[in-house]
Design a protein around this motif. Structure first.
Motif, short mmCIF file in Angstrom:
data_model
loop_
_atom_site.label_atom_id
_atom_site.label_comp_id
_atom_site.label_asym_id
_atom_site.label_seq_id
_atom_site.Cartn_x
_atom_site.Cartn_y
_atom_site.Cartn_z
N GLY A 72 0.80 -1.18 -0.05
CA GLY A 72 -0.17 -0.04 0.09
C GLY A 72 0.79 1.29 -0.12
N VAL A 73 2.05 1.10 0.02
CA VAL A 73 2.99 2.25 -0.05
C VAL A 73 2.73 3.20 -1.51
N ARG A 74 2.71 4.54 -1.23
CA ARG A 74 2.46 5.35 -2.41
C ARG A 74 4.11 5.49 -2.97
N LEU A 75 4.08 5.36 -4.25
CA LEU A 75 5.30 5.29 -4.98
C LEU A 75 5.73 6.86 -5.08
N ASP A 76 6.70 7.29 -4.52
CA ASP A 76 7.48 8.88 -4.47
C ASP A 76 8.73 8.61 -5.17
N ASP A 77 8.99 9.65 -6.00
CA ASP A 77 10.04 9.71 -6.45
C ASP A 77 10.93 8.35 -7.12
N GLY A 78 10.06 7.67 -8.00
CA GLY A 78 10.44 6.52 -8.32
C GLY A 78 10.00 5.93 -9.51
N PHE A 79 10.10 4.98 -10.17
CA PHE A 79 9.92 4.55 -11.33
C PHE A 79 8.91 3.12 -11.42
N TYR A 80 7.90 3.07 -12.37
CA TYR A 80 7.16 1.85 -12.30
C TYR A 80 7.22 1.33 -13.77
N ASN A 81 7.44 0.31 -14.05
CA ASN A 81 7.44 -0.48 -15.25
C ASN A 81 6.33 -1.32 -15.51
N ASN A 82 5.58 -1.32 -16.42
CA ASN A 82 4.46 -2.21 -16.99
C ASN A 82 3.93 -1.88 -18.42
N TRP A 83 3.35 -3.08 -18.99
CA TRP A 83 2.85 -2.75 -20.35
C TRP A 83 3.99 -2.24 -21.64
N GLN A 108 6.54 11.37 -9.28
CA GLN A 108 7.35 12.55 -8.71
C GLN A 108 7.35 12.29 -7.17
N LYS A 109 8.07 13.28 -6.71
CA LYS A 109 8.38 13.44 -5.02
C LYS A 109 7.00 13.59 -4.40
N ASP A 110 5.90 14.11 -5.03
CA ASP A 110 4.63 14.36 -4.39
C ASP A 110 3.76 13.22 -4.80
N GLY A 111 4.28 12.14 -5.35
CA GLY A 111 3.50 10.81 -5.61
C GLY A 111 2.88 11.03 -6.97
N SER A 112 2.74 12.20 -7.85
CA SER A 112 2.06 12.34 -8.96
C SER A 112 2.85 11.82 -10.12
#
Length: 344
Positions: free
Chosen positions: A74-85, A92-96
């Motif tokens: 359940g942790v929001r991804l902040d300042d990180g990358f997500y790979n899919n599809w 970004q740092k604020d999660g957006s």
């Protein structure tokens, strides 16, 4: 229905605690009320509990015009990358999620498109300028410019000077921007001194003595960017209504191909820096008064009360003499966009 209260096996009410069942996690807060459609912050992380009270795990959340991702646990991804599809996304740092924006890291610039996906292996138009991304997403501006001077700048890796601040103009704190609703500038005006024999310090000293007649915020040449007046306040360089809207700077006349190219880079950087500072996106001046990037000539054409045509003649002369080509505001916009893309 009222708030949900959970009574554990011992009959006590669950306050400020988690409950796991049906493959989901729930949180019951102060007074035993279940957290529904709300956020929980702890351990340096942000969590979202959905309308049914279940924690959002490995899922997306859309609100406020942005997309967020809540991952494992359940942790929001902040300042990180997500790979899919088959795509890469940056949160970004604020999660957006970064949509339609540049990202700078590892000495490179990347661009994430309107669906948030990293642009790879193709060309893109951004704010009127063309970029090409290689297969890893690195933007390669060197080969895409159709102007010889911009290509010369890229191929020679010509960088910009740092901005120096000199208190040359007396206090103008009362000069709020009178032509904008928020009191902040909404455009940048490019000038040229039209003085073939003066130096940057000669120009600065002259304006220091005659600021009551006219002055700009800054001067640039091949080696310097010198700001002489606070850009939070109006300058008097292009008459009104432009003065009430614009950050303004002068290019000092320089000689030689390298010096002219370096001056253009300094001018583009100073323009981009102020656009970032005031939340503006680079765009050319329009006859209806819109656009953020203006020449003094554009001001004469579209806003009036002045008849100057700089920097057209200066750019044309140096471009023809040193590079056998032309140079105009469309070409300068590409350079501004390149500098703009590197600013965070």
């Amino acid at each position: 229905m009222g708030p949900y209260l959970l009574l554990p096996k011992d009959g006590s009410r669950l306050d400020n605690g988690f409950y796991n069942n049906w493959g989901h996690t729930y949180y019951f807060g102060q007074g035993g009320v279940r957290l529904d459609d709300g956020f929980y912050n702890n351990w340096g992380h942000t969590y979202y509990f959905q309308k049914d009270g279940s924690r959002l795990d490995n899922g997306f959340y859309n609100n406020w015009g942005h997309t967020y991702y809540f991952g494992q646990g359940g942790v929001r991804l902040d300042d990180g990358f997500y790979n899919n599809w088959g795509h890469t996304y940056y949160f970004q740092k604020d999660g957006s999620r970064l949509d339609n924006g540049f990202y700078n890291n590892w000495g490179h610039t990347y661009y994430f498109g309107n669906d948030g996906a990293l642009v790879q292996g193709t060309g893109i138009w951004v704010n009127g300028s063309f970029y090409r991304a290689d297969n890893s997403g690195i933007l390669l501006p060197i080969s895409v410019y159709n102007n010889k001077i911009n290509s010369y700048i890229m191929n020679n890796g010509i960088g910009h000077a740092n901005i120096s601040y000199v208190n040359a103009i007396p206090d103008v704190s009362s000069h709020s921007y009178s032509g904008t609703t928020d009191g902040k500038p909404n455009m940048v005006v490019v000038h040229e001194t039209d003085n073939p024999n003066d130096s940057i310090w000669g120009e600065i000293n002259y304006e220091k003595q005659h600021y009551n007649s006219a002055f700009v915020h800054a001067f640039v040449d091949a080696n310097n960017i010198i700001q002489i007046s606070d850009t939070d306040h109006e300058a008097w360089g292009a008459a009104y209504p432009a003065n009430g809207r614009a950050v303004q700077f002068e290019q000092v006349e320089v000689y030689g191909a390298w010096n002219f190219a370096r001056e253009l880079v300094n001018a583009a950087y100073y323009t981009a820096y102020n656009m970032r500072k005031y939340g503006l996106t680079p765009s050319l001046a329009q006859s209806n008064g819109t656009g953020t990037l203006w020449s003094h000539h554009n001001v004469s054409q579209y806003l009036g009360n002045t008849n100057h045509t700089d920097p057209d003649g200066y750019w044309s002369n140096r471009a023809s003499s040193y590079f056998g080509t032309g140079y105009n505001m469309n070409d300068f916009l590409q350079l501004v966009n390149y500098e703009y893309s590197k600013l965070s």
